[in-house]
Enzyme design. Structure first.
Site, mmCIF file in Angstrom:
data_model
loop_
_atom_site.group_PDB
_atom_site.id
_atom_site.type_symbol
_atom_site.label_atom_id
_atom_site.label_comp_id
_atom_site.label_asym_id
_atom_site.label_seq_id
_atom_site.Cartn_x
_atom_site.Cartn_y
_atom_site.Cartn_z
ATOM 1 N N HIS A 163 4.152 -2.176 3.456
ATOM 2 C CA HIS A 163 4.214 -0.758 3.128
ATOM 3 C C HIS A 163 5.649 -0.382 2.757
ATOM 4 C CE1 HIS A 163 0.486 -0.984 5.476
ATOM 5 N NE2 HIS A 163 0.103 0.118 4.846
ATOM 6 N N ASP B 292 0.854 -1.189 0.000
ATOM 7 C CA ASP B 292 0.000 0.000 0.000
ATOM 8 C C ASP B 292 0.886 1.233 0.000
ATOM 9 O OD1 ASP B 292 -2.117 -1.700 0.080
ATOM 10 O OD2 ASP B 292 -2.914 -1.030 2.013
#
Length: 251
Positions: free
Chosen positions: A210, A61
């Site tokens: 991430h 993400d």
């Protein structure tokens, strides 16, 4: 005289759901429970692949850049692994070179909405705008229009959100392995990320990571190397979607 009786259409629930699951232990598949399993299956969403095969799907993400995405991409290129990057509008407009590199190197550019809102609070029109503006921004950079994988921001969703995404042609993707890696002011060292990646591995796992994490960037090379040694292979979400469309019974 005929009397017709029309039953009222039942509204689709907009009750807020926070994605969650029982984490994998000893390489057993993670499990979101019967309720969530049935709900996401109804709308063709998924959070893992075939739990009978030792396959791994890497997803990231990307809301903003913290200087580690290039290193992550270098590792993926070294190992010939294709990942999916779920991006916000801010990331696309702020980092067009990274977006282009992701696309040029064969990675999937997924949709994480433009402003990263709680989609359960938005109208159908606003949801459409949130997703389409990301598509347009990605197209301006890459020339590609196949940005049809969706990850709801923060994993917050409802049945209505799943329904709206399906109507717009999106494939909603959750995850079956994750850990706290996004707090850039409290990174714990590469071993923390490595250990969490390794201990949550299971057949069909979809990792949520991430790229803002220094720990992840430093752990990824060794983690991929060791997971391959354990017999895992890495595939893309496109591979998984193709398999699902073949209606494999184990999915």
């Amino acid at each position: 005289m005929l009397i017709s009786c029309t039953l009222p259409v039942q509204a689709i629930s907009n009750d807020k759901i926070n994605w969650g699951f029982s984490k994998s232990k000893n390489h057993e598949p993670a499990d979101a429970g019967r309720r969530l399993n049935e709900l996401i299956k109804k709308y063709g969403a998924f959070y893992h692949g075939n739990t009978k095969e030792k396959t791994i799907y890497l997803t990231f993400d990307n809301g903003y850049e913290n200087g580690y995405s290039d290193k992550v991409l270098d590792v993926l290129k070294k190992h010939k692994v294709k990942a999916a990057f779920f991006v916000t509008g801010h990331f696309v407009t702020d980092q067009p070179k990274l977006i282009k590199r992701m696309a040029d190197e064969g990675h999937i550019i997924g949709n994480h909405s433009y402003h990263h809102p709680d989609l359960t609070t938005k109208t159908a029109r606003t949801i459409s705008e949130e997703l389409e503006t990301v598509n347009q921004a990605v197209f301006q950079v890459t020339g590609k229009t196949d940005n049809l994988y969706l990850r709801p921001p923060r994993g917050v969703f409802s049945e209505r959100v799943l329904n709206e995404a399906e109507k717009l042609g999106y494939q909603t993707v959750f995850w079956s392995a994750a850990f706290v890696d996004w707090k850039i002011d409290s990174q714990k060292g590469w071993k923390y990320a490595y250990d969490n990646i390794m201990k949550q591995a299971h057949p069909g796992v979809i990792y949520l990571l991430h790229t803002v994490s220094k720990d992840n960037a430093e752990a990824l090379d060794q983690a991929i190397t060791d997971l391959k040694r354990e017999g895992y292979t890495f595939k893309s979400l496109d591979d998984l979607l193709f398999e699902k469309q073949l209606l494999l019974p184990a999915l």
